[in-house]
Design a protein around this motif. Structure first.
Motif, PDB file in Angstrom:
ATOM      1  N   ASN A 125       0.810  -1.219   0.000  1.00 57.07           N
ATOM      2  CA  ASN A 125       0.000   0.000   0.000  1.00 57.07           C
ATOM      3  C   ASN A 125       0.843   1.269   0.000  1.00 57.07           C
ATOM      4  OD1 ASN A 125      -2.413  -1.490   0.065  1.00 57.07           O
ATOM      5  ND2 ASN A 125      -2.324  -1.654   2.309  1.00 57.07           N
ATOM      6  N   HIS A 126       2.141   1.105  -0.139  1.00 62.15           N
ATOM      7  CA  HIS A 126       3.019   2.289  -0.095  1.00 62.15           C
ATOM      8  C   HIS A 126       4.099   2.166  -1.156  1.00 62.15           C
ATOM      9  CE1 HIS A 126       4.834   5.785   1.829  1.00 62.15           C
ATOM     10  NE2 HIS A 126       6.013   5.191   1.646  1.00 62.15           N
ATOM     11  N   ARG A 127       4.457   3.285  -1.757  1.00 64.30           N
ATOM     12  CA  ARG A 127       5.542   3.310  -2.731  1.00 64.30           C
ATOM     13  C   ARG A 127       6.762   3.992  -2.122  1.00 64.30           C
ATOM     14  NH1 ARG A 127       4.869   2.123  -8.026  1.00 64.30           N
ATOM     15  NH2 ARG A 127       2.752   1.553  -8.693  1.00 64.30           N
ATOM     16  N   TYR A 128       7.921   3.400  -2.358  1.00 63.27           N
ATOM     17  CA  TYR A 128       9.170   3.919  -1.796  1.00 63.27           C
ATOM     18  C   TYR A 128      10.079   4.388  -2.929  1.00 63.27           C
ATOM     19  CZ  TYR A 128       7.685   1.222   2.300  1.00 63.27           C
ATOM     20  OH  TYR A 128       6.969   0.712   3.356  1.00 63.27           O
ATOM     21  N   ALA A 154      13.900   4.757  -4.366  1.00 65.67           N
ATOM     22  CA  ALA A 154      15.074   3.899  -4.245  1.00 65.67           C
ATOM     23  C   ALA A 154      15.938   4.330  -3.067  1.00 65.67           C
ATOM     24  CB  ALA A 154      15.876   3.936  -5.548  1.00 65.67           C
ATOM     25  N   ASN A 155      16.065   5.619  -2.864  1.00 65.04           N
ATOM     26  CA  ASN A 155      16.872   6.130  -1.746  1.00 65.04           C
ATOM     27  C   ASN A 155      16.283   5.753  -0.397  1.00 65.04           C
ATOM     28  OD1 ASN A 155      18.588   7.221  -3.581  1.00 65.04           O
ATOM     29  ND2 ASN A 155      18.192   9.363  -3.091  1.00 65.04           N
ATOM     30  N   GLN A 156      14.959   5.752  -0.323  1.00 65.34           N
ATOM     31  CA  GLN A 156      14.321   5.372   0.934  1.00 65.34           C
ATOM     32  C   GLN A 156      14.614   3.912   1.276  1.00 65.34           C
ATOM     33  OE1 GLN A 156      10.246   6.546  -0.044  1.00 65.34           O
ATOM     34  NE2 GLN A 156      10.290   8.123   1.568  1.00 65.34           N
ATOM     35  N   LEU A 157      14.539   3.032   0.269  1.00 64.04           N
ATOM     36  CA  LEU A 157      14.864   1.626   0.510  1.00 64.04           C
ATOM     37  C   LEU A 157      16.306   1.468   0.972  1.00 64.04           C
ATOM     38  CD1 LEU A 157      13.243  -0.586  -2.290  1.00 64.04           C
ATOM     39  CD2 LEU A 157      12.677  -0.481   0.139  1.00 64.04           C
ATOM     40  N   ILE A 158      17.197   2.237   0.362  1.00 61.88           N
ATOM     41  CA  ILE A 158      18.610   2.164   0.744  1.00 61.88           C
ATOM     42  C   ILE A 158      18.806   2.603   2.188  1.00 61.88           C
ATOM     43  CG2 ILE A 158      20.875   3.220   0.344  1.00 61.88           C
ATOM     44  CD1 ILE A 158      20.175   3.243  -2.640  1.00 61.88           C
ATOM     45  N   VAL A 159      18.186   3.699   2.564  1.00 61.93           N
ATOM     46  CA  VAL A 159      18.340   4.230   3.922  1.00 61.93           C
ATOM     47  C   VAL A 159      17.741   3.276   4.947  1.00 61.93           C
ATOM     48  CG1 VAL A 159      17.686   6.087   5.487  1.00 61.93           C
ATOM     49  CG2 VAL A 159      18.468   6.637   3.178  1.00 61.93           C
ATOM     50  N   ILE A 160      16.536   2.768   4.666  1.00 61.33           N
ATOM     51  CA  ILE A 160      15.877   1.851   5.607  1.00 61.33           C
ATOM     52  C   ILE A 160      16.707   0.592   5.804  1.00 61.33           C
ATOM     53  CG2 ILE A 160      13.861   0.366   5.945  1.00 61.33           C
ATOM     54  CD1 ILE A 160      12.201   2.517   4.464  1.00 61.33           C
ATOM     55  N   ALA A 182       8.354  -4.599  -2.037  1.00 62.58           N
ATOM     56  CA  ALA A 182       8.231  -3.132  -1.998  1.00 62.58           C
ATOM     57  C   ALA A 182       8.110  -2.566  -3.404  1.00 62.58           C
ATOM     58  CB  ALA A 182       9.450  -2.536  -1.301  1.00 62.58           C
ATOM     59  N   LYS A 183       7.183  -1.605  -3.556  1.00 60.32           N
ATOM     60  CA  LYS A 183       6.994  -0.926  -4.837  1.00 60.32           C
ATOM     61  C   LYS A 183       7.895   0.309  -4.874  1.00 60.32           C
ATOM     62  CE  LYS A 183       2.220  -2.465  -5.443  1.00 60.32           C
ATOM     63  NZ  LYS A 183       0.797  -2.041  -5.606  1.00 60.32           N
ATOM     64  N   VAL A 184       8.735   0.351  -5.886  1.00 57.86           N
ATOM     65  CA  VAL A 184       9.688   1.451  -5.998  1.00 57.86           C
ATOM     66  C   VAL A 184       9.158   2.478  -6.999  1.00 57.86           C
ATOM     67  CG1 VAL A 184      12.060   2.085  -6.561  1.00 57.86           C
ATOM     68  CG2 VAL A 184      11.572  -0.130  -5.516  1.00 57.86           C
TER      69      VAL A 184
END
Length: 575
Positions: free
Chosen positions: A25-28, A30-36, A159-161
Motif C-alpha cells: 500500500n506504499h511506494r518507496y 530507491a533512496n528510501q529503501l537504501i536508507v531503511i 516493496a513498490k519502488v
C-alpha cells in the motif's frame, strides 16, 4: 528446545502477510529503501560490533559523548555509501536482499558463538566438508534467519519502488551518496585522534563489521586461491639422512589431536579426571604449548612446516618440503591415516595416506563421522606389516571437534553427565557443555592408551623401539566471555583457543631418551614451531633444516651420544 513449532510457524506467516500488505500500500523511492535497509543492517545486524565499540570507548576515562554518538552515525553513512554506489537500477533489490540475508547469518554466528569472519575463518569454512558444515545447522538457526533476515528481505522484494527518469534518479542518488560522504569526512576529521586511539587498542573491532569484513576476506581468499599462480616447489633439504646406530627398527606414532585445549587435561591438573587411561602409562605432559593458529586450516599445515607462526604463509608452505617430505626423503616409511573428514590440508600430499571410510558398514561410523577408535585397525595393519627400519605413522583425529561434541564419543564412554546432546550448544547449560567436551578428551585419552598398548606389544613381540607423540592443532572456547568454538583471529584469541596439549610416551627400550630428563623439560615454553625439530629428533632424521635449540627433547638424548650437538642453526645434525 523447540517442542511445538506451530505457534512459531503461525507467527511467522501472519507477520509476513501483515508486512507484505502494508508494503504493497506504499511506494518507496530507491533512496528510501537504501536508507531503511542501511539502518537495519547497522543497528540490528551490526549489534555485536556496536556493543563492542561502545564498551571499548566507554572504558576510556576521557571519552566524549559526541565521539560515542559518531560511531553508529559513521557506520550508517558508510553502509549508505556502499549500497547507494552499487545498488543501481535492477541491482538495487537483489543487493539489499543479499545484504540483509548474509548479514543475518553472520549475526547469528557472531552472537551465538562469537565467530569472527576474517581471512582465516573464510579459509577454514571453504575447506570444510558438507557433513561438518551441516553440523552447525539446527532449528534455532533457521527460525532466527527467517525472523531477522527473511521477513525484512521479503519486505524489500515486495516493496513498490517509485519510477523516476534516469537523470532525476541519478541526481537523487548522487545527492544521497555525496551527503553521507561529506558526513563521513567530517566525522573522520573531527574525531580522527579518537578513532585512531580506539582502533590501535582494539584492532579486532573491524572484524565485527557485518557483512563487509566477510566480503573483504572472501574476495582476498578467492583472489589468492583461484587467481594467483602457484609458486615453484622448493626443496629445503635434498639429502636428509637416517642416523640410527643400533640394529633395532623404530616406529613413531604422531597423533594430531583436534580442538583439544590443554586446560581440560587432568595430566595438567584439571579437576575432571579426563586422563584416567594414560595417567599410569609413563606418559609425559608438556604444559606450556601454544598453537600456530586457531583453526585447522592454518594450524595443521603450519605445524608441519619449517615456517614458524610469525612467518607462516599457506601459499609458501604448500610450495616447499614439509616435515613429512624430509622424513620420507631420509628413508623413513611415512603413512598418514586420517579420521578428520579426509583432509590433511595438503600436508600428506606426497606421502602414503589412508582416509577412514565413514560408511555405516563400520560400527564405529554413522555415515558422516567415525569415532577415533576407527584409527586403530589401519594402525594395527601397518604395525603388522612394517617394511622399513624407521617408520612414522601420523594419526589425524576428529578429536573434540564441535559443536556436535556428543558425536565424538560412544555413549558408553560418556564419563561426565549430564552432557549436551545438541549442536546449538549455547542453549545448553555451562556444565553440560563442559561435561560433553570433557567426554571427548576422556575418549581421546582412551584411544591414546589403546595406541600405547599396541606399541608396547610390538616391542615385546618384535623388539621394535616405539614412541608416541600427541599434540592438538588448536584449542576451543566453551562459552567463556560469550565465545564458543574456535577460529578467532590469533591477535585477540583467548588462551582457550591457543593453549594446546602435547603428550609424549616412549617404550622402555629407548634408554637414550631419559624420562626423568623429559619430565624436567616438560614445563618449558614451546609451540607448534618446535614440532618440526622434535619429530626429526624422535625419528632420528638428520637434516639441514633441524634446529637443535627448538628440539626440547634434544638434551635428553645427548648423554647417550646419539645426538651430536649443533654449533650453528640449520646445519647438518647427526642423530
Amino acid at each position: 528446545m523447540i517442542t511445538n513449532d506451530k505457534p512459531i510457524t503461525h507467527f511467522i506467516k501472519q507477520s509476513a502477510i501483515s508486512l507484505v500488505n502494508r508494503i504493497r500500500n506504499h511506494r518507496y523511492s530507491a533512496n528510501q529503501l537504501i536508507v531503511i535497509t542501511s539502518l537495519y543492517v547497522a543497528f540490528v545486524c551490526n549489534f555485536p560490533f556496536l556493543t563492542r565499540a561502545i564498551t571499548a570507548i566507554t572504558q576510556t576515562s576521557d571519552y566524549s559523548f559526541l565521539f560515542l554518538l559518531s560511531v553508529p552515525t559513521l557506520l550508517v553513512s558508510l553502509i549508505i555509501m556502499i549500497n547507494g554506489t552499487i545498488g543501481v537500477g535492477k541491482l538495487l533489490k537483489p543487493l539489499l536482499i543479499l545484504t540483509i540475508l548474509l548479514s543475518t547469518v553472520l549475526l547469528y554466528a557472531t552472537a551465538s558463538y562469537g565467530v569472527v569472519f576474517d581471512y582465516t575463518m573464510i579459509q577454514n569454512g571453504a575447506e570444510t566438508d558438507s557433513a561438518e558444515a551441516f553440523s552447525y545447522l539446527n532449528a534455532h538457526d533457521i527460525v532466527f534467519v527467517i525472523l531477522v533476515g527473511g521477513i525484512p528481505a521479503l519486505g524489500i522484494f515486495f516493496a513498490k519502488v517509485k519510477t523516476q527518469s534516469w537523470s532525476r534518479g541519478l541526481k537523487a542518488r548522487s545527492a544521497l551518496v555525496a551527503s553521507h560522504t561529506i558526513l563521513v569526512v567530517l566525522i573522520a576529521s573531527v574525531f580522527y585522534a579518537n578513532y585512531a586511539a580506539v582502533g590501535r587498542n582494539n584492532r579486532e573491532l573491524l572484524a565485527y563489521i557485518t557483512p563487509y569484513k566477510f566480503v573483504d576476506a572472501t574476495v582476498k581468499y578467492t583472489k589468492r586461491h583461484y587467481f594467483t599462480t602457484e609458486l615453484p616447489f622448493k626443496t629445503l633439504d635434498s639429502n636428509p639422512l637416517l642416523e640410527i646406530e643400533d640394529d633395532k627398527a623404530r616406529v613413531t606414532v604422531l597423533v594430531v589431536g583436534e580442538t583439544a585445549r590443554a586446560q581440560n587435561f587432568s595430566l595438567n591438573g584439571y579437576s575432571h579426571n579426563t586422563n584416567q587411561y594414560t595417567e599410569d602409562s609413563g606418559i609425559v605432559s608438556f604444559t606450556k604449548v601454544s598453537s600456530c593458529g586457531t583453526a585447522t586450516a592454518v594450524s595443521l599445515p603450519c605445524m608441519f612446516s619449517r615456517l614458524d607462526r610469525q612467518t607462516y604463509d599457506n601459499r609458501t608452505a604448500n610450495a616447499q618440503q614439509n616435515l613429512l617430505d624430509i622424513a620420507k626423503a631420509a628413508g623413513t616409511d611415512v603413512l598418514w591415516i586420517d579420521n578428520n573428514n579426509g583432509s590433511c590440508k595438503g600436508v600428506c600430499a606426497r606421502v602414503n595416506s589412508i582416509d577412514i571410510d565413514t560408511g555405516i558398514a563400520n560400527p564405529l561410523c554413522d555415515g558422516e563421522y567415525c569415532f577415533d577408535e576407527a584409527l586403530l585397525l589401519p594402525l594395527q595393519n601397518k604395525l603388522d606389516n612394517l617394511s622399513a627400519k624407521n617408520t612414522l605413522i601420523v594419526l589425524h583425529m576428529i578429536g573434540s571437534h564441535g559443536p556436535t561434541y556428543y558425536k565424538r564419543y560412544p555413549q558408553d564412554k560418556a564419563v561426565f553427565l549430564p552432557d549436551c546432546q545438541r549442536s546449538d550448544i549455547q542453549h545448553c547449560s555451562e556444565q553440560e557443555i563442559v561435561n560433553t567436551y570433557d567426554n571427548t578428551i576422556a575418549y581421546t585419552d582412551f584411544v591414546l592408551n589403546k595406541i600405547i598398548a599396541r606399541l608396547e606389544k610390538l616391542e615385546s613381540d618384535s623388539a621394535v623401539q616405539t614412541a608416541m607423540l600427541y599434540i592438538s592443532d588448536h584449542g576451543e572456547s566453551l562459552g567463556e566471555k560469550g565465545v564458543y568454538l574456535h577460529g578467532l583471529p590469533y591477535a585477540f584469541a583467548p588462551q582457550e583457543q591457543t593453549h594446546v596439549p602435547m603428550l609424549f610416551w616412549q617404550n622402555k627400550s629407548l634408554a637414550h631418551q631419559d624420562n626423568d630428563c623429559i619430565k624436567s623439560v616438560s614445563s618449558e615454553v614451546i609451540s607448534h614451531d618446535n614440532l618440526f625439530d622434535i619429530v626429526l629428533g624422535i625419528t632420528s632424521v638428520s637434516s639441514t633444516q633441524y634446529i637443535e635449540g627448538r628440539d626440547v627433547l634434544s638434551k635428553c638424548r645427548a648423554s647417550d651420544g646419539l645426538l651430536a650437538a649443533a654449533t650453528e642453526p640449520n646445519t647438518k645434525i647427526l642423530l
